[in-house]
Design a protein around this motif. Structure first.
Motif, PDB file in Angstrom:
ATOM      1  N   SER A 105      32.495  -4.024 -19.381  1.00  0.00           N
ATOM      2  CA  SER A 105      32.619  -3.034 -18.320  1.00  0.00           C
ATOM      3  C   SER A 105      31.374  -2.159 -18.400  1.00  0.00           C
ATOM      4  O   SER A 105      31.051  -1.629 -19.464  1.00  0.00           O
ATOM      5  CB  SER A 105      33.879  -2.194 -18.542  1.00  0.00           C
ATOM      6  N   PHE A 106      30.649  -2.021 -17.291  1.00  0.00           N
ATOM      7  CA  PHE A 106      29.385  -1.287 -17.306  1.00  0.00           C
ATOM      8  C   PHE A 106      29.134  -0.689 -15.926  1.00  0.00           C
ATOM      9  O   PHE A 106      29.823  -0.998 -14.954  1.00  0.00           O
ATOM     10  CB  PHE A 106      28.223  -2.200 -17.727  1.00  0.00           C
ATOM     11  N   ALA A 107      28.131   0.177 -15.857  1.00  0.00           N
ATOM     12  CA  ALA A 107      27.789   0.829 -14.592  1.00  0.00           C
ATOM     13  C   ALA A 107      26.306   0.611 -14.293  1.00  0.00           C
ATOM     14  O   ALA A 107      25.480   0.537 -15.200  1.00  0.00           O
ATOM     15  CB  ALA A 107      28.093   2.315 -14.655  1.00  0.00           C
ATOM     16  N   VAL A 108      25.994   0.517 -13.009  1.00  0.00           N
ATOM     17  CA  VAL A 108      24.622   0.443 -12.529  1.00  0.00           C
ATOM     18  C   VAL A 108      24.424   1.613 -11.586  1.00  0.00           C
ATOM     19  O   VAL A 108      25.249   1.845 -10.697  1.00  0.00           O
ATOM     20  CB  VAL A 108      24.338  -0.888 -11.798  1.00  0.00           C
ATOM     21  N   ASN A 109      23.342   2.354 -11.773  1.00  0.00           N
ATOM     22  CA  ASN A 109      23.067   3.483 -10.895  1.00  0.00           C
ATOM     23  C   ASN A 109      21.970   3.123  -9.910  1.00  0.00           C
ATOM     24  O   ASN A 109      22.222   2.415  -8.951  1.00  0.00           O
ATOM     25  CB  ASN A 109      22.722   4.731 -11.705  1.00  0.00           C
ATOM     26  N   ASN A 110      20.747   3.544 -10.131  1.00  0.00           N
ATOM     27  CA  ASN A 110      19.656   3.272  -9.186  1.00  0.00           C
ATOM     28  C   ASN A 110      18.945   1.967  -9.508  1.00  0.00           C
ATOM     29  O   ASN A 110      18.761   1.623 -10.670  1.00  0.00           O
ATOM     30  CB  ASN A 110      18.636   4.409  -9.204  1.00  0.00           C
ATOM     31  N   VAL A 111      18.511   1.299  -8.454  1.00  0.00           N
ATOM     32  CA  VAL A 111      17.682   0.105  -8.568  1.00  0.00           C
ATOM     33  C   VAL A 111      16.460   0.344  -7.697  1.00  0.00           C
ATOM     34  O   VAL A 111      16.589   0.745  -6.531  1.00  0.00           O
ATOM     35  CB  VAL A 111      18.422  -1.162  -8.093  1.00  0.00           C
ATOM     36  N   THR A 112      15.281   0.107  -8.255  1.00  0.00           N
ATOM     37  CA  THR A 112      14.054   0.219  -7.475  1.00  0.00           C
ATOM     38  C   THR A 112      13.441  -1.172  -7.374  1.00  0.00           C
ATOM     39  O   THR A 112      13.204  -1.816  -8.393  1.00  0.00           O
ATOM     40  CB  THR A 112      13.054   1.183  -8.132  1.00  0.00           C
ATOM     41  N   VAL A 113      13.220  -1.620  -6.146  1.00  0.00           N
ATOM     42  CA  VAL A 113      12.577  -2.908  -5.905  1.00  0.00           C
ATOM     43  C   VAL A 113      11.111  -2.611  -5.602  1.00  0.00           C
ATOM     44  O   VAL A 113      10.803  -1.849  -4.692  1.00  0.00           O
ATOM     45  CB  VAL A 113      13.226  -3.655  -4.721  1.00  0.00           C
ATOM     46  N   HIS A 114      10.217  -3.209  -6.400  1.00  0.00           N
ATOM     47  CA  HIS A 114       8.777  -2.983  -6.274  1.00  0.00           C
ATOM     48  C   HIS A 114       8.102  -4.257  -5.773  1.00  0.00           C
ATOM     49  O   HIS A 114       8.542  -5.361  -6.099  1.00  0.00           O
ATOM     50  CB  HIS A 114       8.162  -2.645  -7.642  1.00  0.00           C
ATOM     51  N   TRP A 115       6.997  -4.099  -5.049  1.00  0.00           N
ATOM     52  CA  TRP A 115       6.166  -5.231  -4.647  1.00  0.00           C
ATOM     53  C   TRP A 115       4.779  -4.724  -4.304  1.00  0.00           C
ATOM     54  O   TRP A 115       4.565  -3.532  -4.162  1.00  0.00           O
ATOM     55  CB  TRP A 115       6.774  -5.979  -3.447  1.00  0.00           C
ATOM     56  N   ARG A 116       3.837  -5.664  -4.207  1.00  0.00           N
ATOM     57  CA  ARG A 116       2.506  -5.357  -3.690  1.00  0.00           C
ATOM     58  C   ARG A 116       2.406  -5.991  -2.324  1.00  0.00           C
ATOM     59  O   ARG A 116       2.958  -7.050  -2.065  1.00  0.00           O
ATOM     60  CB  ARG A 116       1.410  -5.927  -4.602  1.00  0.00           C
ATOM     61  N   GLU A 117       1.652  -5.321  -1.435  1.00  0.00           N
ATOM     62  CA  GLU A 117       1.453  -5.842  -0.083  1.00  0.00           C
ATOM     63  C   GLU A 117      -0.005  -5.652   0.317  1.00  0.00           C
ATOM     64  O   GLU A 117      -0.673  -4.724  -0.143  1.00  0.00           O
ATOM     65  CB  GLU A 117       2.385  -5.146   0.910  1.00  0.00           C
ATOM     66  N   PRO A 118      -0.526  -6.545   1.152  1.00  0.00           N
ATOM     67  CA  PRO A 118      -1.935  -6.435   1.563  1.00  0.00           C
ATOM     68  C   PRO A 118      -2.181  -5.186   2.400  1.00  0.00           C
ATOM     69  O   PRO A 118      -1.325  -4.755   3.165  1.00  0.00           O
ATOM     70  CB  PRO A 118      -2.187  -7.680   2.395  1.00  0.00           C
ATOM     71  N   ILE A 119      -3.343  -4.633   2.214  1.00  0.00           N
ATOM     72  CA  ILE A 119      -3.793  -3.520   3.062  1.00  0.00           C
ATOM     73  C   ILE A 119      -4.543  -4.145   4.238  1.00  0.00           C
ATOM     74  O   ILE A 119      -5.457  -4.949   4.043  1.00  0.00           O
ATOM     75  CB  ILE A 119      -4.724  -2.568   2.292  1.00  0.00           C
ATOM     76  N   THR A 120      -4.149  -3.782   5.423  1.00  0.00           N
ATOM     77  CA  THR A 120      -4.789  -4.343   6.608  1.00  0.00           C
ATOM     78  C   THR A 120      -6.061  -3.570   6.951  1.00  0.00           C
ATOM     79  O   THR A 120      -6.255  -2.437   6.497  1.00  0.00           O
ATOM     80  CB  THR A 120      -3.838  -4.331   7.818  1.00  0.00           C
ATOM     81  N   GLU A 121      -6.918  -4.187   7.743  1.00  0.00           N
ATOM     82  CA  GLU A 121      -8.175  -3.557   8.171  1.00  0.00           C
ATOM     83  C   GLU A 121      -7.909  -2.169   8.718  1.00  0.00           C
ATOM     84  O   GLU A 121      -6.962  -1.950   9.472  1.00  0.00           O
ATOM     85  CB  GLU A 121      -8.840  -4.401   9.253  1.00  0.00           C
ATOM     86  N   GLY A 122      -8.719  -1.206   8.326  1.00  0.00           N
ATOM     87  CA  GLY A 122      -8.603   0.146   8.836  1.00  0.00           C
ATOM     88  C   GLY A 122      -7.687   1.045   8.038  1.00  0.00           C
ATOM     89  O   GLY A 122      -7.645   2.241   8.263  1.00  0.00           O
ATOM     90  N   GLU A 123      -6.895   0.492   7.102  1.00  0.00           N
ATOM     91  CA  GLU A 123      -5.981   1.303   6.285  1.00  0.00           C
ATOM     92  C   GLU A 123      -6.615   1.739   4.975  1.00  0.00           C
ATOM     93  O   GLU A 123      -6.057   2.549   4.275  1.00  0.00           O
ATOM     94  CB  GLU A 123      -4.698   0.536   5.969  1.00  0.00           C
ATOM     95  N   GLU A 124      -7.741   1.166   4.625  1.00  0.00           N
ATOM     96  CA  GLU A 124      -8.343   1.462   3.327  1.00  0.00           C
ATOM     97  C   GLU A 124      -8.899   2.850   3.255  1.00  0.00           C
ATOM     98  O   GLU A 124      -9.257   3.488   4.147  1.00  0.00           O
ATOM     99  CB  GLU A 124      -9.441   0.441   3.025  1.00  0.00           C
TER     100      GLU A 124
END
Length: 133
Positions: free
Chosen positions: A114-133
């Motif tokens: 018997s256990f509990a789970v509180n927060n989960v953070t899902v992380h990823w990397r994504e490409p930066i598109t032209e003009g966002e740099e």
């Protein structure tokens, strides 16, 4: 190509187990053997290097699963630990998709754990598109 980090925070706040009174976690909803599916958004179809970080309390056994987009993660998803723990696991067997994604936890029903789970953070990397740099 340049990348930036991104993430989604999912508040699970769930107690998994056979009995509601097995552990004292009044902040968590008792859900039995499985949490409902929680949704989170990913704004790109090019998410890479994805992983989850999760907060768990009172885990005694190894066999519990974290399921992302209907695919269980490989390895130990929620390993045993005394009291609170923070654990990270790579998302390798399932892919994040652009738009709505899901996650849920499933308790190993062959154990009395018997256990509990509180927060989960899902992380990823994504490409930066032209003009966002």
């Amino acid at each position: 190509m340049s990348y930036r980090a991104n993430y989604a925070l999912v508040n699970v706040s769930s107690h998994l187990g056979q009995k509601k009174d097995a552990i004292d976690v009044p902040w968590a909803d008792f859900v039995g053997d499985s949490t409902p599916e929680f949704e989170f958004e990913v704004p790109t179809s090019d998410a890479v290097d994805a992983y989850v970080g999760l907060q768990a309390f009172g885990v005694d056994e190894f066999g519990h699963e974290l399921v992302v987009n209907d695919e269980a993660l490989g390895g130990f998803d929620v390993p045993p630990g005394t009291g609170w723990q923070y654990w990270e696991d790579a998302i390798t067997d399932s892919a994040l998709v652009a738009g709505t994604n899901t996650l849920k936890f499933a308790r190993d029903t062959d154990t009395p754990d018997s256990f509990a789970v509180n927060n989960v953070t899902v992380h990823w990397r994504e490409p930066i598109t032209e003009g966002e740099e």
